[in-house]
Design an enzyme around this catalytic site. Structure first.
Site, PDB file in Angstrom:
ATOM      1  N   SER A 167       0.860  -1.186   0.000  1.00 53.40           N
ATOM      2  CA  SER A 167       0.000   0.000   0.000  1.00 53.40           C
ATOM      3  C   SER A 167       0.895   1.233   0.000  1.00 53.40           C
ATOM      4  O   SER A 167       1.792   1.335  -0.836  1.00 53.40           O
ATOM      5  CB  SER A 167      -0.948  -0.025   1.208  1.00 53.40           C
ATOM      6  OG  SER A 167      -1.910   1.002   1.111  1.00 53.40           O
ATOM      7  N   THR A 168       0.693   2.166   0.923  1.00 57.86           N
ATOM      8  CA  THR A 168       1.438   3.422   0.924  1.00 57.86           C
ATOM      9  C   THR A 168       2.946   3.178   0.969  1.00 57.86           C
ATOM     10  O   THR A 168       3.448   2.510   1.856  1.00 57.86           O
ATOM     11  CB  THR A 168       1.036   4.276   2.143  1.00 57.86           C
ATOM     12  OG1 THR A 168      -0.381   4.422   2.159  1.00 57.86           O
ATOM     13  CG2 THR A 168       1.694   5.650   2.085  1.00 57.86           C
ATOM     14  N   MET A 284      -0.638   1.427   5.130  1.00 63.44           N
ATOM     15  CA  MET A 284      -1.532   1.711   6.240  1.00 63.44           C
ATOM     16  C   MET A 284      -2.544   0.586   6.419  1.00 63.44           C
ATOM     17  O   MET A 284      -2.859  -0.136   5.485  1.00 63.44           O
ATOM     18  CB  MET A 284      -2.290   3.018   5.975  1.00 63.44           C
ATOM     19  CG  MET A 284      -1.433   4.255   5.909  1.00 63.44           C
ATOM     20  SD  MET A 284      -2.448   5.727   5.621  1.00 63.44           S
ATOM     21  CE  MET A 284      -1.172   6.984   5.475  1.00 63.44           C
ATOM     22  N   ASP A 287      -4.670  -4.691   5.869  1.00 67.51           N
ATOM     23  CA  ASP A 287      -4.976  -5.577   4.748  1.00 67.51           C
ATOM     24  C   ASP A 287      -3.786  -6.499   4.484  1.00 67.51           C
ATOM     25  O   ASP A 287      -2.642  -6.059   4.435  1.00 67.51           O
ATOM     26  CB  ASP A 287      -5.288  -4.756   3.496  1.00 67.51           C
ATOM     27  CG  ASP A 287      -5.787  -5.625   2.346  1.00 67.51           C
ATOM     28  OD1 ASP A 287      -6.411  -6.671   2.622  1.00 67.51           O
ATOM     29  OD2 ASP A 287      -5.551  -5.257   1.179  1.00 67.51           O
TER      30      ASP A 287
END
Length: 351
Positions: A167-168, A284, A287
């Site tokens: 992700s991020t 973040m 998941d």
């Protein structure tokens, strides 16, 4: 009194600056502390004002947005959200170069006629402002891990496939990881990377141009083959119904996302069992954590990016908390770790 999130708005268009400022001004938790018309001014204002987060246009005079991102992340690291025109009408390198340089997020700039709500970036800016950014040096810094005992018992009998959650901050790590894999890497790779839907094609193109593997957005029913990398397209879950093939399925969000990394990893655990290798990178939320646990419980091997090298340790940290991680690996060393495992070599133990 809670401190407000301070925002620096950078755009050469007066109308765009006004729309962004007006939209952000509706949120009591945000405060626009300055505006800039070009990247050179932005660099000076970041050093002077130390904002919590920056919105950065790309196409500007004097100093463009990408150059400004590079200088800011090297000289005064600050969370940056890049605003750009539709990337599907640009070269992939232009869009994703910002991520390589250290920007945390990408967003398509709305049309001026879309209304004020379309310019409201408040939720995303507040999330990015909470991220601990690091100085982004042009050259990758290698970190030599300490010598530890080898654990051959953790080696999978053979690497059937690699499932990756990110992700991020993930695109930068994926870029480095894939660029270090040989063209004859023996296992297919499936990736869920959380990214704005408009940038999915650009991300795939950028990664494809940086490595020797064949990288593309997955299509329903596509084969999982060695030397190939499939990225989950936006708005659909990517699953592995059985070995050697992926399927794209509509549904509801899982762990706050669609596509969800947990959905992919759990299906990899069911289809490949001990031959599945799960990797969870910076991001973040949580998941992928449940999916990593599923792979470990199925006898597969799991790797997570270590906290030191993460932009956000949320996803890897959640997997660690569930005891779902066999090895923590520096972000610069993920590719080398996969190559080592593919050769049947053990990784050093360590957390």
């Amino acid at each position: 009194m809670v401190k407000k999130v301070s925002v620096l708005v950078v755009d050469d268009s007066l109308i765009c600056r006004q729309l962004i400022c007006e939209a952000l001004g509706q949120d009591p938790d945000l405060q626009v502390v300055g505006t800039c018309v070009d990247g050179k001014e932005a660099l000076a204002k970041v050093k002077e004002l130390r904002p919590s987060v920056v919105t950065m246009d790309v196409d500007m005079p004097v100093m463009d947005g990408l150059t400004a991102v590079e200088h800011i992340m090297a000289e005064c690291p600050t969370p940056i959200l890049v605003l750009t025109a539709d990337p599907r009408q640009q070269a992939p390198e232009l869009t994703c170069r910002a991520l390589e340089l250290g920007a945390l997020g990408l967003r398509v700039k709305p049309s001026i006629d879309d209304g004020l709500e379309a310019w409201n970036l408040a939720k995303e800016l507040k999330l990015l402002a909470s991220v601990r950014v690091i100085r982004h040096i042009r050259q990758h810094k290698k970190i030599t891990p300490p010598v530890r005992n080898e654990l051959p018992s953790l080696l999978p009998p053979s690497m059937g496939m690699v499932a990756v959650a990110a992700s991020t901050g993930g695109p930068q790590v994926l870029h480095r990881m894939l660029s270090e894999l040989p063209s004859d890497f023996p296992a297919p790779i499936a990736i869920v990377q959380h990214i704005n839907a408009a940038f999915a094609e650009s991300l795939a193109g950028w990664l494809a141009n940086s490595c020797r593997l064949k990288v593309r957005l997955a299509q329903d029913g596509e084969l999982l083959m060695p030397g190939h990398v499939l990225i989950a397209p936006p708005g659909m879950h990517m699953v592995i119904p059985f070995r050697g093939r992926v399927a794209l399925k509509p549904g509801v969000e899982r762990d706050g996302h669609m596509p969800s990394a947990t959905v992919l990893l759990e299906s990899a655990a069911k289809a490949y069992g001990r031959r599945a290798l799960g990797v969870i990178l910076t991001g973040m939320g949580e998941d992928g954590a449940a999916g990593m646990l599923a792979i470990k419980q199925a006898g597969g091997l799991t790797l997570a990016q270590n906290e030191e090298s993460c932009v956000v340790f949320g996803m890897p940290g959640a997997a660690v908390e569930r005891n779902a991680v066999d090895h923590l690996v520096h972000g610069d060393e993920v590719g080398a770790a996969l190559v080592k495992l593919s050769r049947g070599e053990a990784l050093a133990q360590g957390r």
